[in-house]
Design a protein around this motif. Structure first.
Motif, PDB file in Angstrom:
ATOM      1  N   THR A  77      42.063  42.044  43.342  1.00 16.81           N
ATOM      2  CA  THR A  77      43.228  41.723  41.901  1.00 16.81           C
ATOM      3  C   THR A  77      42.838  40.720  41.458  1.00 16.81           C
ATOM      4  O   THR A  77      43.136  40.236  40.182  1.00 16.81           O
ATOM      5  N   GLY A  78      41.760  40.443  41.953  1.00 21.60           N
ATOM      6  CA  GLY A  78      41.737  38.614  41.328  1.00 21.60           C
ATOM      7  C   GLY A  78      39.987  39.198  40.214  1.00 21.60           C
ATOM      8  O   GLY A  78      39.401  37.932  40.004  1.00 21.60           O
ATOM      9  N   ASP A  79      39.807  39.845  40.222  1.00 18.43           N
ATOM     10  CA  ASP A  79      39.173  40.761  38.868  1.00 18.43           C
ATOM     11  C   ASP A  79      39.185  40.122  38.354  1.00 18.43           C
ATOM     12  O   ASP A  79      40.672  40.635  37.381  1.00 18.43           O
ATOM     13  N   PRO A  80      38.597  38.943  37.282  1.00 22.10           N
ATOM     14  CA  PRO A  80      39.413  38.412  35.580  1.00 22.10           C
ATOM     15  C   PRO A  80      39.154  40.088  34.769  1.00 22.10           C
ATOM     16  O   PRO A  80      40.505  40.137  34.036  1.00 22.10           O
ATOM     17  N   ARG A  81      38.818  41.572  34.698  1.00 22.19           N
ATOM     18  CA  ARG A  81      38.881  42.440  33.554  1.00 22.19           C
ATOM     19  C   ARG A  81      40.341  42.845  34.627  1.00 22.19           C
ATOM     20  O   ARG A  81      41.092  43.835  33.852  1.00 22.19           O
ATOM     21  N   TRP A  82      40.250  42.683  35.738  1.00 28.42           N
ATOM     22  CA  TRP A  82      42.110  43.603  35.913  1.00 28.42           C
ATOM     23  C   TRP A  82      43.658  42.429  35.838  1.00 28.42           C
ATOM     24  O   TRP A  82      44.495  43.069  35.003  1.00 28.42           O
ATOM     25  N   VAL A  83      43.096  41.261  36.168  1.00 28.05           N
ATOM     26  CA  VAL A  83      44.191  40.306  35.265  1.00 28.05           C
ATOM     27  C   VAL A  83      44.398  40.290  34.244  1.00 28.05           C
ATOM     28  O   VAL A  83      45.015  40.134  33.478  1.00 28.05           O
ATOM     29  N   ALA A  84      43.320  40.825  33.258  1.00 28.04           N
ATOM     30  CA  ALA A  84      43.432  40.967  31.650  1.00 28.04           C
ATOM     31  C   ALA A  84      44.217  42.437  31.373  1.00 28.04           C
ATOM     32  O   ALA A  84      45.344  42.204  30.163  1.00 28.04           O
ATOM     33  N   HIS A  85      44.200  42.684  31.715  1.00 27.16           N
ATOM     34  CA  HIS A  85      44.645  44.325  31.618  1.00 27.16           C
ATOM     35  C   HIS A  85      45.964  43.858  32.373  1.00 27.16           C
ATOM     36  O   HIS A  85      46.533  44.930  31.466  1.00 27.16           O
ATOM     37  N   VAL A  86      46.082  44.098  33.206  1.00 30.34           N
ATOM     38  CA  VAL A  86      47.558  43.556  33.859  1.00 30.34           C
ATOM     39  C   VAL A  86      48.699  42.441  32.511  1.00 30.34           C
ATOM     40  O   VAL A  86      49.617  42.311  32.098  1.00 30.34           O
ATOM     41  N   LEU A  87      47.441  41.161  32.255  1.00 36.17           N
ATOM     42  CA  LEU A  87      48.579  40.339  31.380  1.00 36.17           C
ATOM     43  C   LEU A  87      48.458  41.582  30.142  1.00 36.17           C
ATOM     44  O   LEU A  87      49.670  41.365  29.382  1.00 36.17           O
ATOM     45  N   GLU A  88      47.927  41.845  30.023  1.00 31.25           N
ATOM     46  CA  GLU A  88      48.328  43.078  28.184  1.00 31.25           C
ATOM     47  C   GLU A  88      49.031  44.254  28.143  1.00 31.25           C
ATOM     48  O   GLU A  88      50.537  43.843  27.799  1.00 31.25           O
ATOM     49  N   GLN A  89      49.337  44.520  29.590  1.00 35.02           N
ATOM     50  CA  GLN A  89      50.709  45.455  29.841  1.00 35.02           C
ATOM     51  C   GLN A  89      52.085  44.918  29.658  1.00 35.02           C
ATOM     52  O   GLN A  89      53.003  45.149  29.841  1.00 35.02           O
ATOM     53  N   GLU A 114      42.822  38.534  51.996  1.00 33.20           N
ATOM     54  CA  GLU A 114      42.216  38.340  51.354  1.00 33.20           C
ATOM     55  C   GLU A 114      42.617  37.900  49.730  1.00 33.20           C
ATOM     56  O   GLU A 114      42.305  36.861  48.924  1.00 33.20           O
ATOM     57  N   ASP A 115      43.224  39.430  49.457  1.00 31.09           N
ATOM     58  CA  ASP A 115      43.572  38.772  47.618  1.00 31.09           C
ATOM     59  C   ASP A 115      45.194  38.296  47.484  1.00 31.09           C
ATOM     60  O   ASP A 115      45.603  37.803  45.924  1.00 31.09           O
ATOM     61  N   LEU A 116      45.969  37.854  48.235  1.00 34.44           N
ATOM     62  CA  LEU A 116      47.028  36.841  48.129  1.00 34.44           C
ATOM     63  C   LEU A 116      47.227  36.373  47.138  1.00 34.44           C
ATOM     64  O   LEU A 116      47.925  35.521  46.145  1.00 34.44           O
ATOM     65  N   PRO A 117      45.647  35.304  47.174  1.00 34.84           N
ATOM     66  CA  PRO A 117      45.596  33.762  46.808  1.00 34.84           C
ATOM     67  C   PRO A 117      45.348  34.572  44.858  1.00 34.84           C
ATOM     68  O   PRO A 117      45.822  33.499  44.317  1.00 34.84           O
ATOM     69  N   HIS A 118      44.901  35.708  45.056  1.00 31.47           N
ATOM     70  CA  HIS A 118      44.753  35.537  43.787  1.00 31.47           C
ATOM     71  C   HIS A 118      46.067  36.643  43.107  1.00 31.47           C
ATOM     72  O   HIS A 118      46.080  36.115  41.729  1.00 31.47           O
ATOM     73  N   LEU A 119      47.161  37.176  43.538  1.00 31.63           N
ATOM     74  CA  LEU A 119      48.005  37.790  43.894  1.00 31.63           C
ATOM     75  C   LEU A 119      48.962  36.644  43.085  1.00 31.63           C
ATOM     76  O   LEU A 119      49.729  36.488  42.021  1.00 31.63           O
ATOM     77  N   LEU A 120      49.262  35.503  44.265  1.00 32.13           N
ATOM     78  CA  LEU A 120      49.532  34.439  43.422  1.00 32.13           C
ATOM     79  C   LEU A 120      49.437  34.065  41.531  1.00 32.13           C
ATOM     80  O   LEU A 120      50.176  33.677  41.048  1.00 32.13           O
TER      81      LEU A 120
END
Length: 230
Positions: A77-89, A114-120
């Protein structure tokens, strides 16, 4: 008189969807003119968005594990590429005409805590980047109480009734219902709208789900497992 909310993962059915205040839809299934029609009739449209699972082709943010029920790959969840992908969607959905977003696959507290902070962080970024009229979170109880500061409503999926093997639907056992009740009581103390989504195939089970949701201050919608019923 309109009903509070519907979850529908099919296409079309605009007249029937117009009978709800809010509708959660698959973003790719509706054109801008259809979304405009629903908005003109007073229905707030929320586009589906998965935050921790990806049903797309193999990608660098994928984990090796997949969801056994739906087949999507779990993600970092914290991968910057995933973050960018979700934000684009998210931006595409809002740009298309959806008034808000439905944030799914948030219950990772048992699998990838461990991904909960990234999810927030991701939810906060979605709120800031797209400025939606409404954000509805599905479960995400491991993110409480911080989640309540980022979203407008929380959905308790499968609060009272569920799909079981062999295509049957049934209420949860008493011990699970008690656990769900304790979570619901915690939700009542937060400043968010509360909804329940239950799965049933007969009037008795539907009535049980709706009655129990009302006891905990939740607006309830009942459908089949694949959300093909309005």
């Amino acid at each position: 008189m309109t009903q509070p909310i519907a979850f529908y993962y099919g296409a079309g059915e605009l007249d029937r969807l117009s009978g709800f205040d809010k509708v959660v839809l698959q973003a790719d299934f509706y054109r801008p003119d259809e979304l405009d029609l629903l908005r003109g009739r007073g229905t707030q449209t929320l586009g589906y968005l998965s935050l921790t699972e990806d049903v797309g082709p193999p990608a660098p943010w994928h984990r090796p594990e997949h969801n056994p029920d739906w087949g999507g790959a779990f993600v970092h969840t914290g991968d910057p590429r995933w973050v960018a992908h979700v934000l684009e969607q998210a931006r595409e959905a809002i740009g298309k005409g959806f008034r808000g977003l439905f944030l799914d696959t948030l219950n990772i507290e048992q699998t990838y805590p461990e991904d909960l902070p990234h999810l927030l962080y991701l939810i906060a970024a979605i709120r800031e980047e797209t400025q939606p009229e409404y954000l509805l979170a599905n479960r995400g109880f491991g993110l409480l109480p911080q989640l309540a500061d980022l979203v407008d409503g929380v959905l308790f999926e499968s609060f009272s009734a569920r799909w079981v093997d062999a295509g049957r639907y049934a209420p949860w056992p008493d011990d699970v219902l008690e656990v769900h009740a304790s979570v619901a009581e915690r939700l009542l103390g937060l400043d968010v709208d509360l909804y329940a989504l239950d799965y049933a195939d007969n009037d008795e089970l539907c009535d049980f789900a709706r009655r129990r949701a009302r006891e905990f201050g939740m607006l309830c919608f009942v459908s089949d497992r694949v959300l093909s019923r309005i």
